[in-house]
Design a protein around this motif. Sequence first.
Motif, PDB file in Angstrom:
ATOM      1  N   ALA A 268       0.639  -1.310  -0.003  1.00 25.75           N
ATOM      2  CA  ALA A 268       0.116   0.036   0.052  1.00 25.75           C
ATOM      3  C   ALA A 268       0.880   1.268   0.078  1.00 25.75           C
ATOM      4  N   LEU A 269       0.338   2.280  -0.744  1.00 23.76           N
ATOM      5  CA  LEU A 269       1.156   3.398  -0.938  1.00 23.76           C
ATOM      6  C   LEU A 269       1.389   4.320   0.529  1.00 23.76           C
ATOM      7  N   HIS A 270       2.603   4.676   0.915  1.00 24.32           N
ATOM      8  CA  HIS A 270       2.855   5.557   1.820  1.00 24.32           C
ATOM      9  C   HIS A 270       3.447   6.676   1.374  1.00 24.32           C
ATOM     10  N   VAL A 271       2.965   7.838   1.787  1.00 22.93           N
ATOM     11  CA  VAL A 271       3.353   9.143   1.475  1.00 22.93           C
ATOM     12  C   VAL A 271       4.565   9.586   2.417  1.00 22.93           C
ATOM     13  N   GLY A 272       5.684   9.618   1.968  1.00 25.47           N
ATOM     14  CA  GLY A 272       6.504   9.842   3.027  1.00 25.47           C
ATOM     15  C   GLY A 272       7.268  11.408   2.772  1.00 25.47           C
ATOM     16  N   GLN A 273       7.958  11.704   3.579  1.00 26.90           N
ATOM     17  CA  GLN A 273       8.756  13.048   3.527  1.00 26.90           C
ATOM     18  C   GLN A 273       9.756  13.095   2.552  1.00 26.90           C
ATOM     19  N   SER A 274      10.050  14.201   1.618  1.00 28.13           N
ATOM     20  CA  SER A 274      10.903  14.127   0.406  1.00 28.13           C
ATOM     21  C   SER A 274      12.300  13.941   1.109  1.00 28.13           C
ATOM     22  N   ILE A 275      13.223  13.165   0.414  1.00 24.08           N
ATOM     23  CA  ILE A 275      14.349  12.887   0.893  1.00 24.08           C
ATOM     24  C   ILE A 275      15.044  14.442   0.695  1.00 24.08           C
ATOM     25  N   ALA A 276      14.995  15.055  -0.328  1.00 25.81           N
ATOM     26  CA  ALA A 276      15.685  16.371  -0.457  1.00 25.81           C
ATOM     27  C   ALA A 276      15.324  17.149   0.525  1.00 25.81           C
ATOM     28  N   LEU A 412      25.039  20.708  14.087  1.00 28.42           N
ATOM     29  CA  LEU A 412      24.539  20.113  12.907  1.00 28.42           C
ATOM     30  C   LEU A 412      24.671  18.512  12.513  1.00 28.42           C
ATOM     31  N   HIS A 413      26.068  17.886  13.025  1.00 32.75           N
ATOM     32  CA  HIS A 413      26.390  16.618  12.759  1.00 32.75           C
ATOM     33  C   HIS A 413      25.204  15.794  13.719  1.00 32.75           C
ATOM     34  N   GLU A 414      25.113  16.418  14.865  1.00 38.70           N
ATOM     35  CA  GLU A 414      23.977  15.634  15.606  1.00 38.70           C
ATOM     36  C   GLU A 414      22.630  15.488  15.094  1.00 38.70           C
ATOM     37  N   SER A 415      22.357  16.583  14.433  1.00 39.61           N
ATOM     38  CA  SER A 415      20.905  16.512  13.778  1.00 39.61           C
ATOM     39  C   SER A 415      21.022  15.808  12.344  1.00 39.61           C
ATOM     40  N   MET A 416      22.108  15.650  11.972  1.00 44.16           N
ATOM     41  CA  MET A 416      22.201  14.880  10.777  1.00 44.16           C
ATOM     42  C   MET A 416      22.106  13.366  11.250  1.00 44.16           C
ATOM     43  N   GLN A 417      22.774  13.145  12.098  1.00 46.64           N
ATOM     44  CA  GLN A 417      22.600  11.712  12.716  1.00 46.64           C
ATOM     45  C   GLN A 417      21.262  11.024  12.960  1.00 46.64           C
ATOM     46  N   LYS A 418      20.509  12.140  13.788  1.00 48.48           N
ATOM     47  CA  LYS A 418      19.186  11.861  13.972  1.00 48.48           C
ATOM     48  C   LYS A 418      18.418  11.708  12.644  1.00 48.48           C
ATOM     49  N   ARG A 419      18.444  12.426  11.890  1.00 42.88           N
ATOM     50  CA  ARG A 419      17.565  12.505  10.498  1.00 42.88           C
ATOM     51  C   ARG A 419      18.146  11.173   9.611  1.00 42.88           C
ATOM     52  N   LYS A 420      19.415  10.939   9.868  1.00 41.67           N
ATOM     53  CA  LYS A 420      20.036   9.698   9.057  1.00 41.67           C
ATOM     54  C   LYS A 420      19.226   8.535   9.421  1.00 41.67           C
ATOM     55  N   LYS A 421      18.792   8.400  10.700  1.00 40.73           N
ATOM     56  CA  LYS A 421      18.298   6.992  11.313  1.00 40.73           C
ATOM     57  C   LYS A 421      16.849   7.063  10.642  1.00 40.73           C
ATOM     58  N   VAL A 422      16.287   8.150  10.440  1.00 45.77           N
ATOM     59  CA  VAL A 422      14.824   8.306   9.623  1.00 45.77           C
ATOM     60  C   VAL A 422      15.001   7.603   8.274  1.00 45.77           C
ATOM     61  N   LEU A 423      15.925   8.094   7.768  1.00 42.73           N
ATOM     62  CA  LEU A 423      16.229   7.682   6.352  1.00 42.73           C
ATOM     63  C   LEU A 423      16.278   5.976   6.206  1.00 42.73           C
TER      64      LEU A 423
END
Length: 667
Positions: A268-276, A412-423
């Motif tokens: 089923a289709l899941h609309v996710g947040q844009s990777i960009a 910024l590095h800490e925030s990127m680590q957190k967002r990378k887990k979501v990706l």
Amino acid sequence: MKIDNSKFYTKIKNNKSICLYCQKVVLGPTTSNIRKHYKDVHNIEVPRKIKQKSVYEECAEASFTERVNREGVRIDIDISKFLRCCVGLVAVNNLPLDIYDDDKFFKTLIAPYERKFGTNLNSRNIIAVIKNSCIEIQQIIREHIKNKMISLEFEIATTMDNRFLVINIHYIEDFKICINTIGVIMLELKQHHQAMYQKEEIIKYLQTYQIDMEQIYFSTSNNSENIPQISNIISNVKEEQISDEFIEEKCGSAENNDENIHSIFSMALHVGQSIAHTIQVTVYDILKNLETHLNECRDIVIQLQNTFSESNAQIQIPNLDNSQHWYSTYEMLYSLLQIRQPIETWYIQRDIIININWNFIRNFVVAFNPLITSTKKMETEQYIIGDFYRDWLCCEIELEDLFSITPYASLLHESMQKRKKVLLDNGAFLSALYLDPRFNFQNSIVLTEEQKSIAVANLLKTFKVLKKLEDLKPGGLKLKEPQVEGLKMELDSSNTSSNVSFEFPSTSSESTYSKLEQRMMKSMISVSNLNAQLTFQQKLTLLSNQKKVPLQTDILSFWNTPEHDHDIKKVASVALAVPVTQVFMEKAFNALSTIITKLESNVDNNTLNSLLLTKLNFEELNSKNIDLDISDHNISRNFFFPNNKKIIKTYERKNIKQQQCSENVQS
């Protein structure tokens, strides 16, 4: 008047002429020598002989001369090309619709063409031609995506207090990413009607392009507030379609029925947040804590603009940023840092004290520069998830080198680590990395075994859907095997000009990807050719044992080679088309803004869609030389000249006669 020269001379073989007065033989392939002989010897002026033209030559020349003399131009295009040019002037070059009502200049300019083709374009019927073009474009796109899996991209744009939902599709053809805008929805209703309205419009566009819900591999939206609403709408559409299918379908047993339903709903289709959009969210995690300092900088910029606008100082003060676009905030502070010395000199000369927090500006610019570099690399349509993840990891490493230079680098590095887990929780993201030999290779440390299992499961589901779609397509799905154009692509690693006054601190003496290569390098083995008897799942599993390729490799070109397995290539053509870059969506926004502001601010939704789709997909129309027949959609000669049938018949007879003459001359 016909001239008879036979009484003066006679032409014989071997380029010779005989004078009938004195019988002298004169050499020469033309009549010049014999005429000169008559003048010198016999004192007689012999006129030049004029070649008599055939009836067909006279007819063709008269037709051409008449056109040139009467119209002043030679018309060598057909009516379809003429109409495509007329459509392009409005849809592509942004000329207003009412230019076709300009009798003084524009209509005079195209009058010869309109007389030739029997048309009389105006601001009303040109819309009908554009809508005809849109229908042709829709048919072309339908053929492109027939029985293919695609990705959907949604985005909300605001122009002149109007809100629009733009829908793009992404797919791969011959391992080139193709992006088409398929619709724009005007969001002007009250909130409690919005969901139903969007649902109906989305269904309408999917039906227009004959897109079945199972064809949708991935769906994304750049607007985080819009994600749940669109996701629910599409899921409801999916659920309704599945229910209708199983009402009509005869199943063997209840257990089998339940398994099928579960299998389909798992896709089923899941609309996710844009990777960009992930980079933007990462940045805003930090910016919200720096709002006080940023507002102070904005006040300084306003103060400098007011001060230097009244003086004669040749100092270019930066523009104020747009708080909704973090890139503009960076540009404002970076430009301010560039003119630090002349600003300080100007104020010192006048004994004026100005408080500018240069330390904050410098720390901000240095810390955010790696993200700017990564964002610039995304400004291409042929940019896939593997490219994004490579540049993301390089950005992390560069920020690590800046920990001791600026405090914002660690944030910024800490925030990127957190967002990378979501990706890395996204199955489509993992699937694209799994098919990327830059990250999935023998003993790779990039993907865990659990992540590989998720990717394989997702790719297996995708392969089942592709096989089902392939069964619907006569002859099966055939991928072309063109010659390899090369595996490497050039990446612009520079992000500042050579003559700037501010220089960024060096984070590494090595090449762009060398540090990341060192972290990823492990023992690698080559993979032998896949056995034809292997199952698709076994083929997928063997990808983890393939040889690593350099980080600068163009993966789309890598897969577009004959030695790769055909089934793997089919799945790769789906997984690698997931939207990453916002380049095409930005084009759609710019086109939408142009149509609303420069063309017609009050166009209806159908006309708006026709203009936008024709503008963004005009190359599809032009490259295939689509025949735009004016007889369609009430755009015939009778429509243009309803009260003058005599003119129509005259032009028709004349065109038939000219065509016959031209054909006879050619024969």
